[in-house]
Every structure is written in structure tokens, then in C-alpha cells.
Design an enzyme around this catalytic site. Sequence first.
Site, short mmCIF file in Angstrom:
data_model
loop_
_atom_site.label_atom_id
_atom_site.label_comp_id
_atom_site.label_asym_id
_atom_site.label_seq_id
_atom_site.Cartn_x
_atom_site.Cartn_y
_atom_site.Cartn_z
N ASP A 42 0.55 -1.19 0.15
CA ASP A 42 -0.12 -0.12 0.22
C ASP A 42 0.79 1.45 0.41
O ASP A 42 0.46 2.29 0.30
CB ASP A 42 -1.08 -0.26 1.36
CG ASP A 42 -0.32 -0.19 2.45
OD1 ASP A 42 1.17 0.06 2.34
OD2 ASP A 42 -0.27 0.10 3.62
N HIS A 245 22.15 2.20 -20.39
CA HIS A 245 21.74 2.26 -19.00
C HIS A 245 21.80 2.38 -18.00
O HIS A 245 21.28 1.47 -17.36
CB HIS A 245 19.84 1.96 -19.57
CG HIS A 245 19.55 2.10 -21.10
ND1 HIS A 245 18.85 2.22 -22.09
CD2 HIS A 245 19.93 3.77 -21.39
CE1 HIS A 245 17.78 2.56 -22.23
NE2 HIS A 245 18.88 3.63 -22.60
N ASP A 262 25.15 10.62 -15.85
CA ASP A 262 24.09 11.62 -17.00
C ASP A 262 22.81 11.61 -15.77
O ASP A 262 22.40 10.65 -15.33
CB ASP A 262 23.93 10.15 -18.07
CG ASP A 262 22.75 10.97 -19.09
OD1 ASP A 262 21.52 11.67 -18.43
OD2 ASP A 262 21.83 10.58 -20.22
N ASP A 273 18.78 17.87 -19.15
CA ASP A 273 19.07 16.61 -19.09
C ASP A 273 21.35 16.20 -18.90
O ASP A 273 21.14 17.38 -20.37
CB ASP A 273 18.87 15.90 -20.35
CG ASP A 273 19.55 14.53 -20.87
OD1 ASP A 273 19.89 14.08 -20.12
OD2 ASP A 273 18.56 13.81 -22.12
N HIS A 352 23.58 5.25 -30.37
CA HIS A 352 22.28 5.53 -30.26
C HIS A 352 21.88 7.14 -31.16
O HIS A 352 23.41 7.77 -31.85
CB HIS A 352 21.99 6.40 -28.07
CG HIS A 352 23.58 7.08 -27.77
ND1 HIS A 352 23.31 8.71 -27.91
CD2 HIS A 352 24.75 6.39 -27.01
CE1 HIS A 352 24.72 8.87 -27.63
NE2 HIS A 352 24.52 8.13 -26.36
N HIS A 356 17.20 14.78 -28.73
CA HIS A 356 16.49 14.67 -28.75
C HIS A 356 15.60 15.80 -28.21
O HIS A 356 16.15 16.24 -27.00
CB HIS A 356 15.71 12.51 -27.49
CG HIS A 356 16.18 13.31 -26.00
ND1 HIS A 356 15.85 13.67 -24.43
CD2 HIS A 356 17.31 12.12 -25.88
CE1 HIS A 356 16.59 13.63 -24.27
NE2 HIS A 356 17.48 12.74 -24.50
N HIS A 363 12.51 12.84 -22.26
CA HIS A 363 12.15 12.49 -23.43
C HIS A 363 11.25 13.30 -24.58
O HIS A 363 10.59 12.63 -24.17
CB HIS A 363 12.79 11.33 -24.11
CG HIS A 363 14.00 10.03 -24.22
ND1 HIS A 363 14.73 9.49 -24.07
CD2 HIS A 363 14.97 10.80 -23.69
CE1 HIS A 363 15.34 8.64 -23.58
NE2 HIS A 363 15.71 9.82 -23.65
N GLU A 386 24.38 15.26 -27.38
CA GLU A 386 25.02 14.29 -26.53
C GLU A 386 25.69 13.16 -27.76
O GLU A 386 25.01 11.61 -27.43
CB GLU A 386 23.83 13.48 -25.77
CG GLU A 386 21.98 12.99 -26.61
CD GLU A 386 21.88 12.45 -25.31
OE1 GLU A 386 21.38 11.43 -24.29
OE2 GLU A 386 20.14 12.66 -25.50
N TYR A 390 31.80 4.41 -26.81
CA TYR A 390 31.53 3.01 -25.91
C TYR A 390 32.38 2.30 -26.67
O TYR A 390 32.25 1.37 -26.93
CB TYR A 390 30.03 2.92 -25.02
CG TYR A 390 29.23 4.14 -25.33
CD1 TYR A 390 28.76 4.81 -24.26
CD2 TYR A 390 28.48 4.88 -26.34
CE1 TYR A 390 28.50 6.06 -23.82
CE2 TYR A 390 27.79 6.01 -25.85
CZ TYR A 390 27.61 6.42 -25.25
OH TYR A 390 26.49 7.64 -25.35
N ARG A 408 30.81 10.30 -22.68
CA ARG A 408 29.19 11.27 -23.39
C ARG A 408 29.86 12.60 -23.16
O ARG A 408 29.96 12.27 -21.86
CB ARG A 408 28.02 9.83 -23.10
CG ARG A 408 27.19 10.85 -24.01
CD ARG A 408 25.52 10.22 -23.21
NE ARG A 408 24.87 10.32 -22.18
CZ ARG A 408 25.04 8.81 -21.70
NH1 ARG A 408 25.46 7.68 -22.35
NH2 ARG A 408 24.62 8.75 -20.80
N GLU A 410 26.45 15.90 -22.89
CA GLU A 410 25.46 15.87 -23.10
C GLU A 410 25.40 17.38 -22.73
O GLU A 410 25.40 18.01 -22.07
CB GLU A 410 24.59 14.40 -22.77
CG GLU A 410 23.02 15.76 -22.97
CD GLU A 410 22.07 13.93 -22.29
OE1 GLU A 410 22.41 13.44 -21.47
OE2 GLU A 410 20.80 13.87 -22.99
N1 GLY Z 1 19.27 10.79 -19.87
C1 GLY Z 1 18.51 9.84 -20.95
C2 GLY Z 1 19.05 10.84 -22.18
O1 GLY Z 1 20.39 11.15 -22.02
O2 GLY Z 1 18.17 10.61 -23.07
MN MN Z 2 19.23 12.61 -22.97
MN MN Z 3 21.25 12.07 -20.34
#
Ligand code: GLY
Ligand code: MN
Ligand code: MN
Length: 441
Positions: A42, A245, A262, A273, A352, A356, A363, A386, A390, A408, A410
Site C-alpha cells: 500500500d 542504461h 548522466d 538532461d 544511439h 531528443h 524525452h 549528446e 563506448y 558521453r 550531453e
Molecule cells: N538521460 C537520458 C538521455 O540522455 O536520453
Molecule cells: Mn538525453
Molecule cells: Mn542524459
Amino acid sequence: MNQISTRPMPECARRRKQLMRMVGEDAIVVLPSAPPRTRSNDTHYGYRQDSDFWYLSGFPEPEAVLVLVPGRAHGQALLFCRDRDPAREAWDGARAGTDGAVAGYGFDDAYPIADIDDILPGLLEGRRRVFYHFGRDADFDLKMIGWVKRVRAQVKQGAQAPHEFLELGHFLHEMRLFKSREELRLMRRAAQIAAQAHVIAMRTARPGMHEYEIEAAIIHHFRRHDAQLAYESIVGSGANACTLHYVANDALMADGDLLLIDAGAEYRNYASDITRTFPVNGRFSKEQRAIYQLVLDAQTAALAQARPGIAYDAGHHAAVATLSEGLLRLGLLKGTLDKVIADKAYERFYMHKTGHWLGLDVHDVGDYRLAGEFRQLEPGMVFTIEPGLYIAPGSKGVPAKWQGIGVRIEDDVLITRDGHEVLTDDVPRQIDEIEALLASR
Ligand code: GLY
Ligand code: MN
Ligand code: MN
């Protein structure tokens, strides 16, 4: 339940009017609030209002339904919400109630949510088109079908049932794609809080600490500034940075590791982000430096495409070209540049896309293509840039010195009338700036 207490945005009424103009006088819009989600038994996850619902209502409570009935003489913007209930409010906190919804949020009228089965079929009657998110909430879909059937059952008595069902996102998400001045104020704040947290992370991280200690420093900064996590932070040291991820965040950071973070703040429901990657011991190794500089060059190349009139995917193509060229130069890929790009050989290390849309959702909503073609950038759009590389441990044919490096970078970018503005400039990204900051710890 953990509710975000926020003041309603004065813009919501204007947005509702704009949407009603777009859907037309024969339409009706039905949009429920986000359902509370059970965490275990609950207890619930912290409540997060549905982004579309928030955008049009500014109303923070669950168990509410927004209904827009363009041209209706007795009120066009209606809210169904929970009644006041002192006994429940003593446990869960204050509710607006129907009077509070009208007085505080600018609705033309409000009704108890308990009465929706009796009232909504009457609102649907006589409307040709229903704008609604079918398939988003199966329980609510069933209710919607039930209300429409109630109207259909009255057709012989002269009722007119809606006969077109349209995706609400078609108009609404196009509106959300273009950020207003007030939205940008909130997004700049979300970006600033996140940038500060990344600087704190750089100042804090040392070999011998755990990734979660850095994650904790980030959460601490967000909450101190009335922000939440926009998404679960990725704090990946060494080869963990190669897991896109990665969220375990429980490894010990070693001397010689890079740390990829990130992490983005959500402020008044608007996301930022940011990703930064830096050496835990303060100095990039030769190979780390080469990969980092290449990713930075790719980001710079993508950023150069961020201005009105340029196709959305131009930034991705610029990043891919820069990364591919560099991977060839470093000997990590073989062949010609044209072939590496045509065959997508770079995807081995860059799997990737380069960004976005960003807004109420990390996103964020909004079409990337119009009539099959990538759309052009326009002022008011916000998105991330971004790029990353890798090089997973065990990568076949890759010299050991490169293996386990993940980078990365971003940032969040607003398209302006004559170019762009980077919203996340408060955290360093140049190698010498990062090393200087780390050396000053
Ligand atoms: N943190 C999610 C992305 O970079 O899209
Ligand atoms: Mn992102
Ligand atoms: Mn990100």
C-alpha cells in the site's frame, strides 16, 4: 504520497483556448490525470502528474479529468476532481475541491470526480470528434468506451454520438514542442540546478569512493533546490560507462577510471538532461583524452547545426561524420570514411542518436519528421546534443588500451531566432577546464 506543490501556471488557460481553436467547435477533449502507481503493497511511488494534463491544467492532484468543450455556452474548460474531504486530507494533504479548482486554476466549472459517469455522456452527446489518448491507460480507455456507449444507446431518442476518435497528441504535442518564455524560465532553472550538481560531483569524486556516493551528492543538490530527478541518474565508472542504461551505481571507483554521469534535474515538472565524463583521479590518460576530445569535437560539430532552418537530423549527421573520421584516425575502424558512414560501422562504438526533444518529459513529445522528412529547427525548440563513444571490454580486434573507455557529453540547447543558446553551459566540458576544476579540489 509525495505531491509536488506548485502554483498553477497562468499560461494554462491560454493553452486550453489555443487547443480548443485547433480541435474545432464540434470536438471534445478528454484528458485524465496520471494514476497513482503502487510501489509495493500500500505504498506508492512519488506522484508525478501527467505532462499533458499538467501543461493544460497546472492541477497537481490525481483522480482528476480535464474536459474541453469548445463553444459550450455553460463553460468550455471543465475539471472533474476530488471533493474536499477533511478526514482524508488529514492523511494525504489538502485538496483543491471543486470550488478551489474554479477559483485557483481558472476552470469555467468543476464537478466531483464521483459524478463523472453521470455527467460525461451528456458532454459527449452532440460532439462529432473526440480527442483522447487511446491506449495510454487501459482502465480509462474502458471508461471512455462505456461513456460513448451510453450516448449511442440514446441515438433512437435523438442523441448524436461522436463518430471520430482522434489522437490528442497530434495538436497538443505540436504545441508542447515550442517553449514559451515562462517555460524557458523553468527550463533554465532546471538546467542550472543540474549543472551545479555536475560541478559538485566533479569536486566530490575520488578513487576509492563508490558511485552511489556521487549519486547521493547529486540528489542532495537537487532536493536542496526544490528539484527532483528528471530520470534515474547514471553514475558509471570505468567500463560501466559503456553500459548505456547503467543504473546500479554501486561500484568502487578506481584510480585511472573515467566517471560518466548522466543526471538531470526536474524543476516544476520541466526536465534538464546533462552528461559529463571526467577522470576520477583528476587527469585524463592519453587514450581517454583522445576519445574525450573526439566526442567533444562531435558535439561541437552538431552544435554548429543548431539554428533555425536546418534539418533536425543535420546535427546527428555532423556528429557521426566527426566520430567516424576520428575512429579511422585512431585506428579503431578501418576503411574509408564514406564506407564507414554508409555501412554504419561507427555503430559499434556509437549506437544511439545524438539527441531528443526536451521539455516536460526528458524525452519530450513532438514529431521529428513532417510528411516523412526531418523537420527544420525553429525558435523555441529545445533538445539535447549528446554524442558518445563506448568501447566495451572484450571488443574484438580492439587494442586493450582502448577497451573499457566510455564517454558521453550531453548538453541542452534552445533554438533562438538567430542561432542557439546552450542552457547547460555552467558545467565545464573542455579538457583543460575540467582538469583545472579537478586540480582545484
Ligand atoms: N538521460 C537520458 C538521455 O540522455 O536520453
Ligand atoms: Mn538525453
Ligand atoms: Mn542524459
